[in-house]
Design a protein around this motif. Structure first.
Motif, PDB file in Angstrom:
ATOM      1  N   GLY A  22       0.813  -1.203   0.000  1.00 30.76           N
ATOM      2  CA  GLY A  22       0.000   0.000   0.000  1.00 30.76           C
ATOM      3  C   GLY A  22       0.847   1.253   0.000  1.00 30.76           C
ATOM      4  N   THR A  23       0.184   2.402  -0.098  1.00 29.49           N
ATOM      5  CA  THR A  23       0.832   3.710  -0.114  1.00 29.49           C
ATOM      6  C   THR A  23       0.175   4.614   0.911  1.00 29.49           C
ATOM      7  N   LEU A  24       0.992   5.349   1.635  1.00 31.59           N
ATOM      8  CA  LEU A  24       0.513   6.364   2.559  1.00 31.59           C
ATOM      9  C   LEU A  24       0.985   7.722   2.064  1.00 31.59           C
ATOM     10  N   SER A  25       0.088   8.673   1.978  1.00 28.59           N
ATOM     11  CA  SER A  25       0.444  10.024   1.575  1.00 28.59           C
ATOM     12  C   SER A  25      -0.464  10.997   2.294  1.00 28.59           C
ATOM     13  N   GLY A  26      -0.050  12.236   2.361  1.00 28.84           N
ATOM     14  CA  GLY A  26      -0.882  13.230   3.022  1.00 28.84           C
ATOM     15  C   GLY A  26      -0.123  14.489   3.328  1.00 28.84           C
ATOM     16  N   THR A  27      -0.669  15.264   4.269  1.00 25.04           N
ATOM     17  CA  THR A  27      -0.111  16.564   4.639  1.00 25.04           C
ATOM     18  C   THR A  27      -0.043  16.678   6.156  1.00 25.04           C
ATOM     19  N   ILE A  28       1.013  17.302   6.649  1.00 21.35           N
ATOM     20  CA  ILE A  28       1.191  17.539   8.082  1.00 21.35           C
ATOM     21  C   ILE A  28       1.141  19.041   8.317  1.00 21.35           C
ATOM     22  N   ARG A  29       0.258  19.471   9.241  1.00 14.11           N
ATOM     23  CA  ARG A  29       0.045  20.889   9.497  1.00 14.11           C
ATOM     24  C   ARG A  29       0.054  21.190  11.000  1.00 14.11           C
ATOM     25  N   GLY A  67      -0.831  -4.280   6.369  1.00 13.97           N
ATOM     26  CA  GLY A  67      -0.936  -4.741   7.744  1.00 13.97           C
ATOM     27  C   GLY A  67      -0.974  -3.587   8.728  1.00 13.97           C
ATOM     28  N   PRO A  68      -1.008  -3.877  10.041  1.00 12.96           N
ATOM     29  CA  PRO A  68      -1.090  -2.841  11.084  1.00 12.96           C
ATOM     30  C   PRO A  68       0.272  -2.263  11.433  1.00 12.96           C
ATOM     31  N   TYR A  69       0.306  -0.959  11.705  1.00 12.32           N
ATOM     32  CA  TYR A  69       1.537  -0.262  12.081  1.00 12.32           C
ATOM     33  C   TYR A  69       1.223   0.821  13.101  1.00 12.32           C
ATOM     34  N   ASP A  70       2.285   1.316  13.740  1.00 10.16           N
ATOM     35  CA  ASP A  70       2.224   2.546  14.518  1.00 10.16           C
ATOM     36  C   ASP A  70       2.849   3.650  13.673  1.00 10.16           C
ATOM     37  N   LEU A  71       2.054   4.638  13.290  1.00 10.47           N
ATOM     38  CA  LEU A  71       2.526   5.778  12.515  1.00 10.47           C
ATOM     39  C   LEU A  71       2.979   6.864  13.488  1.00 10.47           C
ATOM     40  N   ILE A  72       4.219   7.354  13.322  1.00 12.23           N
ATOM     41  CA  ILE A  72       4.801   8.344  14.215  1.00 12.23           C
ATOM     42  C   ILE A  72       5.192   9.586  13.408  1.00 12.23           C
ATOM     43  N   VAL A  73       4.853  10.761  13.937  1.00  9.19           N
ATOM     44  CA  VAL A  73       5.246  12.024  13.328  1.00  9.19           C
ATOM     45  C   VAL A  73       5.984  12.851  14.372  1.00  9.19           C
ATOM     46  N   SER A  74       7.158  13.364  13.993  1.00  5.52           N
ATOM     47  CA  SER A  74       7.978  14.149  14.912  1.00  5.52           C
ATOM     48  C   SER A  74       8.386  15.461  14.247  1.00  5.52           C
ATOM     49  N   TYR A  75       8.332  16.529  15.037  1.00  6.04           N
ATOM     50  CA  TYR A  75       8.756  17.845  14.550  1.00  6.04           C
ATOM     51  C   TYR A  75       9.184  18.676  15.746  1.00  6.04           C
ATOM     52  N   VAL A  76      10.318  19.376  15.613  1.00 11.03           N
ATOM     53  CA  VAL A  76      10.866  20.140  16.731  1.00 11.03           C
ATOM     54  C   VAL A  76       9.864  21.194  17.187  1.00 11.03           C
ATOM     55  N   PRO A  91      -4.461   3.544  -1.989  1.00 10.75           N
ATOM     56  CA  PRO A  91      -3.951   4.785  -1.389  1.00 10.75           C
ATOM     57  C   PRO A  91      -4.787   5.225  -0.200  1.00 10.75           C
ATOM     58  N   GLN A  92      -4.101   5.785   0.805  1.00  9.70           N
ATOM     59  CA  GLN A  92      -4.785   6.284   1.992  1.00  9.70           C
ATOM     60  C   GLN A  92      -4.306   7.696   2.296  1.00  9.70           C
ATOM     61  N   PRO A  93      -4.975   8.721   1.813  1.00  7.88           N
ATOM     62  CA  PRO A  93      -4.572  10.104   2.112  1.00  7.88           C
ATOM     63  C   PRO A  93      -4.788  10.428   3.584  1.00  7.88           C
ATOM     64  N   LEU A  94      -3.827  11.078   4.196  1.00  9.82           N
ATOM     65  CA  LEU A  94      -3.886  11.407   5.616  1.00  9.82           C
ATOM     66  C   LEU A  94      -3.702  12.906   5.819  1.00  9.82           C
ATOM     67  N   ASN A  95      -4.487  13.474   6.689  1.00  3.95           N
ATOM     68  CA  ASN A  95      -4.334  14.873   7.084  1.00  3.95           C
ATOM     69  C   ASN A  95      -3.989  14.888   8.565  1.00  3.95           C
ATOM     70  N   LEU A  96      -2.713  15.127   8.886  1.00  5.90           N
ATOM     71  CA  LEU A  96      -2.215  14.994  10.249  1.00  5.90           C
ATOM     72  C   LEU A  96      -1.931  16.365  10.845  1.00  5.90           C
ATOM     73  N   LEU A  97      -2.402  16.589  12.058  1.00  2.00           N
ATOM     74  CA  LEU A  97      -2.232  17.863  12.745  1.00  2.00           C
ATOM     75  C   LEU A  97      -1.344  17.681  13.970  1.00  2.00           C
ATOM     76  N   LEU A  98      -0.310  18.511  14.081  1.00  2.00           N
ATOM     77  CA  LEU A  98       0.601  18.459  15.218  1.00  2.00           C
ATOM     78  C   LEU A  98       0.283  19.595  16.190  1.00  2.00           C
ATOM     79  N   THR A  99       0.366  19.261  17.485  1.00  2.00           N
ATOM     80  CA  THR A  99       0.086  20.236  18.538  1.00  2.00           C
ATOM     81  C   THR A  99       1.392  20.812  19.065  1.00  2.00           C
ATOM     82  N   PRO A 100       1.518  22.147  19.143  1.00  2.00           N
ATOM     83  CA  PRO A 100       2.745  22.738  19.695  1.00  2.00           C
ATOM     84  C   PRO A 100       3.014  22.224  21.107  1.00  2.00           C
ATOM     85  N   SER A 101       4.277  22.021  21.421  1.00  2.00           N
ATOM     86  CA  SER A 101       4.653  21.530  22.743  1.00  2.00           C
ATOM     87  C   SER A 101       4.470  22.623  23.776  1.00  2.00           C
TER      88      SER A 101
END
Length: 411
Positions: A22-29, A67-76, A91-101
């Motif tokens: 499979g393919t994973l694609s998307g945007t991180i905001r 199959g199953p996975y843990d998807l991890i996103v990291s940004y300073v 294809p599985q488009p993903l829209n991922l939102l990160l919360t400021p630390s």
């Protein structure tokens, strides 16, 4: 039976190499401003699949086994994002939102730690391990590790606000370990750590080094817990070189009585020194074992090791008491020592013809589901001792590792 249990835990989930991909694609905001985040790191935990976002915050991961996975996103400056996903062959488009630390919004108080050097050294030695491969591992960012010792609990803990990077020169992997939670408890005699590592292939100097890494990876895989679990899943335990026996722990009826006598004597003499005969008696009583180990010499049949659901094909590891797992095709590492209490002086090296490990289940239902790739749905469902407890970061492989296919027989 071992009195001290060394636990090596690493939070893993994933899938085996299969035909469906499979393919994973998307945007991180940014979750507040919706601004796309460039150079954010996105990866599937415990695999070699990872990428960074472009100027538009976009990413693409292709050729991922389903199959199953843990998807991890990291940004300073942002909180680590973890999401459990299942990769399918579309294809599985993903829209991922990160919360400021929250650390950006308030100051951080730094307190001196007079024991940091020795505490860090104990952490590094325990985390990396003592195998021949572990001794070729280096932590590249020690200043990003926060180590603390709790005197009352007699416990050493470590974590990292970013990630811990380990370069494994034996296997040719650069491992970035996110979300590290490490505990070394001297009182209860156990070690545990987990997190979400990503594996990157190191660049070999030449073909000889590349061949050396491939050979070492195969050596690390053979006889490992993952190798054993894959063998259980595919019903190939014996053909893969494993001999499995049942080990039962039986309480010693003399222990309760001698322990009561020892405590009564110490209580009676609480404010007075013991006489020489009494000292000798106490020492003799403390040598009475708490329990005995009974090893059944008959090899365990596969039906006593697993449960298979006919309708779905799902497989569970299932047994009672303990399993002694012998890997007969490889001798122990030359540095392997007898199991000992955490922090105790080294024991003599072991001379053995094969690797011997102990396995026990922590679940009250006495079973744990195995994924096709040899991972457990619940990684904390098992305790490993002896040889599997000895192996650490030096032998850690990505879950998408697959040994090379055996060459066809000559005709």
């Amino acid at each position: 039976m071992l009195r001290y249990l060394l636990v090596f835990l690493c939070w893993l989930s994933g899938t085996m190499v299969v035909h469906a991909q499979g393919t994973l694609s998307g945007t991180i905001r940014d979750s507040l401003t919706q601004k796309p985040l460039e150079f954010a790191s996105i990866f599937l935990a415990s695999t070699t699949y990872g990428a960074t976002t472009n100027a538009s915050g976009q990413f693409t991961l292709t050729g991922i086994p389903a199959g199953p996975y843990d998807l991890i996103v990291s940004y300073v400056g942002y909180k680590l994002l973890k999401r459990s996903i299942t990769v399918r062959n579309e294809p599985q488009p993903l829209n991922l939102l990160l919360t400021p630390s929250s650390q950006q919004l308030k100051g951080v108080t730094v307190r001196p730690n007079p024991n940091r050097a020795s505490d860090y050294q104990k952490f590094a030695e325990t985390f990396l391990g003592q195998t021949s491969f572990s001794k070729q591992c280096r932590i590249r960012n020690p200043d990003d590790v926060l180590v603390s010792y709790d005197v009352d609990a007699n416990e050493l803990t470590a974590s990292s606000p970013t990630f811990l990077q380990v370069d494994n020169a034996a296997l040719g992997y650069r491992v970035k370990y996110y979300g590290l939670k490490f505990t070394l408890n001297f009182k209860q005699q156990y070690v545990s750590f987990y997190g979400w590592p990503i594996f990157e292939e190191m660049q070999p100097r030449n073909k000889r080094q590349q061949a050396h890494w491939l050979a070492n990876r195969l050596k690390a895989y053979h006889g490992s817990l993952v190798h054993f679990l894959r063998s259980v899943y595919t019903n190939q335990v014996a053909s893969q070189g494993f001999l499995v026996r049942k080990l039962r722990v039986v309480p010693n009826p003399r222990f309760a009585r001698t322990d009561s006598l020892r405590k009564a004597l110490l209580l009676a003499r609480r404010n007075q020194p013991l006489s020489a005969p009494e000292v000798d008696s106490v020492e003799r009583w403390t040598k009475v074992p708490h329990s005995f180990s009974l090893l059944y010499l008959t090899e365990r049949p596969i039906d006593s090791l697993r449960r298979v659901e006919a309708a779905s094909g799902r497989v569970w590891l299932r047994f009672r008491d303990y399993l002694q797992v012998n890997y007969l095709r490889e001798s122990p590492d030359p540095t392997y020592q007898l199991p000992r209490p955490v922090g105790a002086p080294p024991a003599p090296a072991i001379k053995a013809d094969w690797q011997i490990s102990l396995l026990s289940l922590t679940s009250t239902i006495r079973e744990a589901e195995i994924l096709p790739n040899g991972q457990l749905v619940e990684p904390l469902a098992v305790f490993t001792e002896q040889y599997w407890g000895f192996e650490k970061m030096g032998e850690l492989l990505p879950i998408d590792y697959a040994p090379p296919a055996a060459p066809p027989p000559h005709r």
